[in-house]
Write an enzyme that holds these catalytic residues in place. Structure first.
Site, PDB file in Angstrom:
ATOM      1  N   HIS A  70       6.906 -12.512  10.132  1.00 27.36           N
ATOM      2  CA  HIS A  70       6.864 -12.655  11.594  1.00 27.36           C
ATOM      3  C   HIS A  70       6.493 -11.352  12.285  1.00 27.36           C
ATOM      4  O   HIS A  70       6.920 -10.271  11.897  1.00 27.36           O
ATOM      5  CB  HIS A  70       8.190 -13.208  12.137  1.00 27.36           C
ATOM      6  CG  HIS A  70       9.373 -12.300  12.037  1.00 27.36           C
ATOM      7  ND1 HIS A  70       9.714 -11.426  13.038  1.00 27.36           N
ATOM      8  CD2 HIS A  70      10.314 -12.154  11.076  1.00 27.36           C
ATOM      9  CE1 HIS A  70      10.817 -10.773  12.699  1.00 27.36           C
ATOM     10  NE2 HIS A  70      11.198 -11.196  11.515  1.00 27.36           N
ATOM     11  N   GLU A 221      10.354 -15.872  15.238  1.00 29.66           N
ATOM     12  CA  GLU A 221      11.422 -15.811  14.247  1.00 29.66           C
ATOM     13  C   GLU A 221      12.698 -15.215  14.816  1.00 29.66           C
ATOM     14  O   GLU A 221      13.801 -15.680  14.503  1.00 29.66           O
ATOM     15  CB  GLU A 221      10.971 -15.000  13.023  1.00 29.66           C
ATOM     16  CG  GLU A 221      11.870 -15.125  11.812  1.00 29.66           C
ATOM     17  CD  GLU A 221      13.076 -14.179  11.825  1.00 29.66           C
ATOM     18  OE1 GLU A 221      13.996 -14.391  11.015  1.00 29.66           O
ATOM     19  OE2 GLU A 221      13.081 -13.222  12.640  1.00 29.66           O
ATOM     20  N   HIS A 322      17.682  -3.954  12.976  1.00 30.83           N
ATOM     21  CA  HIS A 322      17.854  -4.206  14.406  1.00 30.83           C
ATOM     22  C   HIS A 322      18.329  -2.956  15.151  1.00 30.83           C
ATOM     23  O   HIS A 322      18.879  -3.060  16.241  1.00 30.83           O
ATOM     24  CB  HIS A 322      18.799  -5.389  14.660  1.00 30.83           C
ATOM     25  CG  HIS A 322      18.152  -6.703  14.384  1.00 30.83           C
ATOM     26  ND1 HIS A 322      18.672  -7.896  14.822  1.00 30.83           N
ATOM     27  CD2 HIS A 322      17.021  -7.035  13.714  1.00 30.83           C
ATOM     28  CE1 HIS A 322      17.892  -8.895  14.438  1.00 30.83           C
ATOM     29  NE2 HIS A 322      16.889  -8.386  13.753  1.00 30.83           N
TER      30      HIS A 322
END
Length: 349
Positions: A70, A221, A322
């Site tokens: 993605h 995604e 993240h």
């Protein structure tokens, strides 16, 4: 596999991470992927969600494969324009506010104009706010300080900034002499760069794949449904290529290819996982089998959508997912090599 060139992967990766593409605003990066692939003459089409499907015909057409990575990223939207000219935010994707505190950002308006700013906590100044360190990093306290001479909401709106405008984070891409790649959005643009490099190798070396293979560059995604559609009926195996999570209790490192046994959606297909491990062993690759406790992939989204497929998940090991992500040349090479040999292997059933 000496044809794998990590410098080529990193060159592609740098181009991709420097194009803002939070989920919901991926037109520019998908167009960039198309431009990278156009010289190869591959079959390409977009789905209605804006993702890109690349197809390479193989010897066998009745049984087919699909690989996906993605290109959408974490980001934010303007939630509110405050009276003092600061912007409140709504998250896109699952990050923590402290992971973006102090980050430079870009706001794209509906007419395509861009403005820069910094994501800060409202109580930033220790000389003014006694609770600067203890104040909760949340949607109430985090805001954008615009790099414009604005002190009211009216002045901000006159710039063209409105609620719903997309906010992207500065990737701060860097490659070190010791072989590390540091950047936001290695999840999952590192995997996209790997797939684009492999497609290039297949076409330039005129390799014939054993099965017709589709490569889905998905674009939703991070919000849960990127790869859950446009899977041809003939698809038997569906392999998501996404980051391997690193942390306490994890086997994955920044130097290996990670093969996922299970994530929050449940176990991945055992036969496919064993095949991937066998390929890694046969080719003496550095690999780790791992479980990602708080994770979901395009492959798990496809299973939830009801597709009758054999599903798997592999990817480069990426630290600090993240947040301020990092991987190493070795991980990119090990992942690329595993996928190369996988593409030339037999389907498991």
């Amino acid at each position: 596999m000496n044809q794998i060139n990590h410098n080529s992967i990193i060159e592609i990766l740098k181009k991709l991470v420097e194009i803002p593409s939070p989920s919901g605003n991926t037109e520019k990066v998908i167009s960039a992927v198309e431009r990278l692939l156009e010289p190869l003459g591959v079959e390409m089409k977009r789905n209605r969600k804006g993702g890109l499907i690349v197809t390479i015909e193989g010897k066998e057409k009745e049984k087919q494969r699909m690989l996906t990575a993605h290109v959408d990223t974490l980001g934010a939207m303007v939630k509110e324009i405050k009276n003092d000219g600061r912007l409140k935010l709504a998250m896109i994707g699952g990050f923590r506010w402290n992971a973006v505190e102090g980050e430079y950002c870009e706001i794209e308006t509906s007419d395509g104009s861009t403005f820069t700013g910094t994501i800060v906590i409202h109580q930033s100044s220790v000389h003014v706010y006694k609770d600067a360190g203890e104040a909760k990093r949340d949607e109430k306290n985090m805001e954008i300080r615009l790099d414009e001479q604005v002190t009211t909401d009216k002045e901000v709106k006159e710039l063209g900034i409105e609620v719903g405008d997309f906010v992207s984070f500065d990737p701060r891409f860097q490659v070190t002499e010791s072989g590390f790649v540091k950047s936001r959005h290695l999840d999952d643009k590192a995997s996209v760069a790997i797939l684009l490099h492999l497609i290039t190798l297949i076409k330039e070396h005129q390799l014939t794949l054993p099965y017709t293979t589709h490569f889905l560059i998905s674009n939703n995604e991070e919000i849960g449904y990127g790869g859950n559609s446009n899977i041809p009926e003939e698809t038997v195996e569906y392999l998501a290529v996404d980051m391997g999570a690193i942390g306490d209790g994890q086997a994955t490192t920044e130097y290996c290819v990670s093969i996922c046994a299970k994530d929050s959606s449940g176990p991945y297909n055992l036969k496919l996982r064993k095949n991937l491990v066998d390929i890694a062993k046969t080719n003496q690759l550095n690999y780790a089998v791992d479980i990602y406790p708080f994770y979901g992939s395009d492959a798990s989204a496809a299973i939830r959508a009801g597709h009758d497929i054999i599903h798997g998940l592999v990817g480069p090991g990426i630290d600090a997912s993240h947040a301020h992500e990092r991987t190493h040349f070795d991980s990119l090479k090990n992942t690329s090599s595993l996928l190369y040999h996988y593409l030339l292997s037999d389907i498991v059933e």
